[in-house]
Each structure stands twice: as structure tokens, then as C-alpha cells.
Design a protein around this motif. Structure first.
Motif, PDB file in Angstrom:
ATOM      1  N   GLY A  22       0.802  -1.218   0.000  1.00 56.08           N
ATOM      2  CA  GLY A  22       0.000   0.000   0.000  1.00 56.08           C
ATOM      3  C   GLY A  22       0.829   1.261   0.000  1.00 56.08           C
ATOM      4  O   GLY A  22       0.460   2.257  -0.636  1.00 56.08           O
ATOM      5  N   MET A  23       1.959   1.265   0.692  1.00 55.37           N
ATOM      6  CA  MET A  23       2.759   2.492   0.813  1.00 55.37           C
ATOM      7  C   MET A  23       3.190   3.066  -0.530  1.00 55.37           C
ATOM      8  O   MET A  23       2.966   4.242  -0.803  1.00 55.37           O
ATOM      9  N   PRO A  24       3.798   2.270  -1.427  1.00 54.10           N
ATOM     10  CA  PRO A  24       4.224   2.862  -2.695  1.00 54.10           C
ATOM     11  C   PRO A  24       3.154   2.863  -3.778  1.00 54.10           C
ATOM     12  O   PRO A  24       3.274   3.603  -4.765  1.00 54.10           O
ATOM     13  N   ALA A  25       2.099   2.049  -3.633  1.00 52.91           N
ATOM     14  CA  ALA A  25       1.157   1.855  -4.735  1.00 52.91           C
ATOM     15  C   ALA A  25      -0.121   2.655  -4.608  1.00 52.91           C
ATOM     16  O   ALA A  25      -0.980   2.588  -5.476  1.00 52.91           O
ATOM     17  N   TYR A  26      -0.269   3.434  -3.568  1.00 52.95           N
ATOM     18  CA  TYR A  26      -1.548   4.073  -3.241  1.00 52.95           C
ATOM     19  C   TYR A  26      -1.870   5.222  -4.190  1.00 52.95           C
ATOM     20  O   TYR A  26      -0.985   6.001  -4.561  1.00 52.95           O
ATOM     21  N   LEU A  27      -3.142   5.358  -4.571  1.00 50.33           N
ATOM     22  CA  LEU A  27      -3.609   6.522  -5.328  1.00 50.33           C
ATOM     23  C   LEU A  27      -4.064   7.592  -4.341  1.00 50.33           C
ATOM     24  O   LEU A  27      -3.414   8.576  -4.118  1.00 50.33           O
ATOM     25  N   ASN A  28      -5.218   7.404  -3.752  1.00 51.98           N
ATOM     26  CA  ASN A  28      -5.701   8.210  -2.630  1.00 51.98           C
ATOM     27  C   ASN A  28      -6.874   7.474  -2.015  1.00 51.98           C
ATOM     28  O   ASN A  28      -7.334   6.467  -2.549  1.00 51.98           O
ATOM     29  N   GLY A  29      -7.354   7.960  -0.876  1.00 53.55           N
ATOM     30  CA  GLY A  29      -8.382   7.236  -0.148  1.00 53.55           C
ATOM     31  C   GLY A  29      -9.682   7.075  -0.911  1.00 53.55           C
ATOM     32  O   GLY A  29     -10.426   6.118  -0.681  1.00 53.55           O
ATOM     33  N   TYR A  30      -9.963   8.002  -1.826  1.00 55.78           N
ATOM     34  CA  TYR A  30     -11.201   7.936  -2.597  1.00 55.78           C
ATOM     35  C   TYR A  30     -11.115   6.867  -3.678  1.00 55.78           C
ATOM     36  O   TYR A  30     -12.011   6.052  -3.848  1.00 55.78           O
ATOM     37  N   ALA A  31     -10.023   6.866  -4.426  1.00 51.57           N
ATOM     38  CA  ALA A  31      -9.857   5.879  -5.485  1.00 51.57           C
ATOM     39  C   ALA A  31      -9.553   4.503  -4.927  1.00 51.57           C
ATOM     40  O   ALA A  31      -9.907   3.486  -5.535  1.00 51.57           O
ATOM     41  N   ALA A  32      -8.899   4.438  -3.769  1.00 50.55           N
ATOM     42  CA  ALA A  32      -8.521   3.140  -3.205  1.00 50.55           C
ATOM     43  C   ALA A  32      -9.726   2.350  -2.728  1.00 50.55           C
ATOM     44  O   ALA A  32      -9.713   1.112  -2.789  1.00 50.55           O
ATOM     45  N   ALA A  33     -10.772   3.032  -2.252  1.00 42.47           N
ATOM     46  CA  ALA A  33     -11.904   2.323  -1.650  1.00 42.47           C
ATOM     47  C   ALA A  33     -12.555   1.315  -2.593  1.00 42.47           C
ATOM     48  O   ALA A  33     -12.705   0.137  -2.227  1.00 42.47           O
ATOM     49  N   PRO A  34     -12.965   1.705  -3.808  1.00 39.29           N
ATOM     50  CA  PRO A  34     -13.573   0.700  -4.687  1.00 39.29           C
ATOM     51  C   PRO A  34     -12.602  -0.381  -5.136  1.00 39.29           C
ATOM     52  O   PRO A  34     -13.007  -1.528  -5.346  1.00 39.29           O
ATOM     53  N   LEU A  35     -11.323  -0.036  -5.284  1.00 51.95           N
ATOM     54  CA  LEU A  35     -10.342  -1.045  -5.674  1.00 51.95           C
ATOM     55  C   LEU A  35     -10.151  -2.075  -4.561  1.00 51.95           C
ATOM     56  O   LEU A  35     -10.085  -3.280  -4.820  1.00 51.95           O
ATOM     57  N   VAL A  36     -10.061  -1.599  -3.327  1.00 54.68           N
ATOM     58  CA  VAL A  36      -9.924  -2.520  -2.197  1.00 54.68           C
ATOM     59  C   VAL A  36     -11.191  -3.363  -2.051  1.00 54.68           C
ATOM     60  O   VAL A  36     -11.118  -4.557  -1.724  1.00 54.68           O
ATOM     61  N   ALA A  37     -12.342  -2.768  -2.301  1.00 53.47           N
ATOM     62  CA  ALA A  37     -13.591  -3.536  -2.233  1.00 53.47           C
ATOM     63  C   ALA A  37     -13.558  -4.705  -3.214  1.00 53.47           C
ATOM     64  O   ALA A  37     -13.960  -5.830  -2.870  1.00 53.47           O
ATOM     65  N   GLU A  38     -13.063  -4.453  -4.425  1.00 53.60           N
ATOM     66  CA  GLU A  38     -12.984  -5.521  -5.416  1.00 53.60           C
ATOM     67  C   GLU A  38     -11.962  -6.576  -5.009  1.00 53.60           C
ATOM     68  O   GLU A  38     -12.195  -7.784  -5.152  1.00 53.60           O
ATOM     69  N   LEU A  39     -10.820  -6.131  -4.473  1.00 56.90           N
ATOM     70  CA  LEU A  39      -9.813  -7.086  -4.001  1.00 56.90           C
ATOM     71  C   LEU A  39     -10.368  -7.953  -2.869  1.00 56.90           C
ATOM     72  O   LEU A  39     -10.078  -9.150  -2.799  1.00 56.90           O
TER      73      LEU A  39
END
Length: 342
Positions: A266-283
Motif C-alpha cells: 500500500g505504501m508505494p502503490a496508493y492513489l488516494n483514499g477515494y480511489a482506493a476504496a472501490p479497488l480494495v472492495a474488489e480485491l
């Protein structure tokens, strides 16, 4: 004669920035390599945006209201009293309130210039990029209310963890003479005393505050729309091409190694909290463990470029390293706690 051409390029830049270009680029590559998947990807993203629309609307209105009323001025109260109280209040307000980076950087600089305890500043730095009203709404819509609430609690706890850790280690070489140079009071907004005025809750009685409400709502709507569009386009591609058993095998067992890996990725690959939420949901739908998802979002939120730059600009590299270390350790602890609870 007034120059009437300046606003047009400025407006274009709002729409033609990296996030929009990235979304278009993904679709273009998809059209070239697998044209049959182009329309399903577009419809997937559009339907996901429609599903999230109520949360986007709430987030936009909530942030615009807080900006227009000047509720950010309450942040200054976090840095009054004894050091322990400052750390608790800084973590709470950092994790619960929205902020403008244009104001927060000079605000923190002003606090450091007048000798505010670094522990309280560290608590605020760690908690503030992890959660705000808009991010809470988006995370609730994309993942769940329980996850959003747990992330909020974790953000505050992470701030306290770093704040009290800094306080206990304040006499060590790491935190001795921490500033790159003594910052001046003021900032890019021309604010001499950031967050010094009182909030006006009935903001609609003042024209300039109505203008702030409208401009903030528009800016946040564009911001959320562009990043969520990119997130949902990437999510659609992930759904189609990424094997679920791969995610489950790498990030699905819920052990300490998986949680640590989630934080390190997560540290180097993060976009931001808004974009990460749906991606993490899919993961998570594909098998990612709940604890790894939490550590990914926490560690990535602290290390995302806007948050990291604010710290790097003001303190020496050893303090910046401590900031990242607190983030990594705290995110792993929070990830394990959430794995057990969930």
C-alpha cells in the motif's frame, strides 16, 4: 482591459488532468487489445458511479458546508493545553475533519515556528490524510459502513500512536532539532494566523461564504468524479482479467505476513483514499483478507504524495522516516486488530 482568457485554461485543467487521462488511456488500450471488453468496462464503471452517487452528493455537500462555515478553525483548539491532551485532540480532529493543504501546511509551519510539541503535530499529520467526511461516505458506499467506521477509529488511534511515540522519544537524536529550518508564520493563502477566526454556522447569510460553498462543492465533485471514474475503470479490468485465486493465495490467509504485505504494498502503490476504496472492495471480493485491506489503506493513506510532501517539506529526513515508521507499524497493528474483529 480585463483578461477574460485565463479562466478557460484553468477550467480545462480541472477536467484534463492525470486522472482523466489515465482513465481514457486504460479504455484506449482496452479498445486496441480487447475491443469486446470495452463496452462492458464502460457500463460497469457507469453503473458503479450511479450506485455511489448518493454518497458522492453527501460528501460534496458536507465538505462544502464545513469549508463555508470555517469549521476548520476548530483545528487550532487541538493544540492548546498539556502535551498529552494536545496529542489526543490533534488525532481526533485530524482524523475527523476535512482540510485544505494550502492552509494546513502554513498552519503546521506556524505551530512549529512557535514551538508546538512535535508529538501533537505528528498525531495530526498521521491521522489527517486517512479519513474525512467525504472519504467516510465514499468508503461506506464502496465497502461498508463497518469498514469505514473501523478505518476512522484506526486513523485516530494511529495518530495517537505516533503522537505519544514521538512524545516518549522526544529526547532522542531522532527528534532533536527536527525542523529543516524555522518556518515562518503565514502561507500561500496569505493567511497570517491560520485557523484563527470563529466558525459561522449560518454561512448563507454572507455572500463570500456562499461563493466558498459553491466553489468547494464544484471542486470536490470534480475531484471525486475523476478519481472514482479511474478507480471503477481499473476495477472493471481487474474483475475481468485478474484471477481471484491469485489474490486469495497472496493476500487471503489473514495472517500477520499478509497484513504486513498489505501495508508494504500500500505504501508505494496508493492513489488516494477515494480511489482506493472501490479497488480494495474488489480485491476483498476476490479474496483479500480484511486485515490486509485495512493495513493497505492506512499505510497507503499516510504515504500518499500530498500527505508525505507536507511532512517532508518541514522536517528533516530522520523525522520523516519516523513518520513513515509509525505509519507502517500502526497500520499493521490496526490491520491485525480488524482481522480478528471481522
Amino acid at each position: 482591459m480585463a483578461d477574460t482568457t485565463t479562466p478557460v485554461p484553468a477550467q480545462r485543467r480541472k477536467f484534463l488532468d492525470g486522472a482523466w487521462i489515465a482513465s481514457i488511456a486504460v479504455l484506449v488500450v482496452l479498445a486496441v487489445l480487447d475491443i469486446a471488453q470495452l463496452w462492458p468496462t464502460i457500463t460497469f464503471a457507469a453503473n458503479a458511479l450511479l450506485h455511489t452517487a448518493p454518497f458522492i452528493a453527501f460528501a460534496v455537500c458536507a465538505v462544502a458546508y464545513l469549508k463555508a462555515t470555517g469549521a476548520e478553525n476548530l483545528l487550532a483548539k487541538a493544540f492548546e493545553g498539556n502535551p498529552a491532551r494536545m496529542i489526543v485532540m490533534a488525532a481526533l480532529l485530524g482524523g475527523l475533519s476535512p482540510f485544505c493543504s494550502c492552509e494546513v501546511i502554513p498552519f503546521i509551519a506556524a505551530l512549529l515556528a512557535v514551538g508546538a510539541p512535535l508529538g501533537a503535530v505528528m498525531a495530526f499529520w498521521l491521522a489527517s490524510p486517512l479519513m474525512d467526511p467525504a472519504m467516510f461516505a465514499i468508503t461506506t458506499g464502496a465497502i461498508s459502513f463497518e469498514f469505514a467506521l473501523a478505518k476512522t477509529i484506526a486513523a485516530v488511534a494511529l495518530g495517537m500512536f505516533g503522537g505519544f511515540g514521538t512524545l516518549m522519544l522526544s529526547g532522542t537524536p531522532v527528534f532533536t532539532n527536527p525542523l529543516r529550518e524555522k518556518p515562518s508564520v503565514g502561507g500561500c493563502c496569505g493567511v497570517k494566523q491560520p485557523f484563527s477566526s470563529q466558525p459561522i454556522w449560518r454561512f448563507w447569510t454572507e455572500r463570500n461564504r456562499l461563493d466558498i460553498f459553491r466553489s468547494t462543492a464544484l471542486d470536490n465533485a470534480i475531484f471525486l468524479l475523476k478519481w472514482l471514474t479511474l478507480a471503477y475503470v481499473i476495477e472493471a479490468v481487474m474483475v475481468h482479467y485478474m484471477p481471484a485465486d491469485l489474490i486469495a493465495s497472496v493476500l487471503g490467509d489473514g495472517g500477520i505476513g499478509t497484513v504486513i504485505l498489505g501495508a508494504l504494498v500500500g505504501m508505494p502503490a496508493y492513489l488516494n483514499g477515494y480511489a482506493a476504496a472501490p479497488l480494495v472492495a474488489e480485491l476483498m471480493d476476490q479474496g483479500m483478507a480484511a486485515g490486509a485491506a485495512m493495513s493497505f489503506m492506512l499505510a497507503g493513506g499516510v504515504s500518499c504524495i500530498p500527505a508525505a510532501i507536507a511532512v517532508w517539506a518541514l522536517v528533516k529526513p530522520r523525522v520523516f522516516a519516523a513518520y513513515l515508521s509509525f505509519a507502517l507499524a500502526g497500520s499493521v497493528i490496526a490491520g491485525m486488530a480488524w482481522q480478528i474483529l471481522s
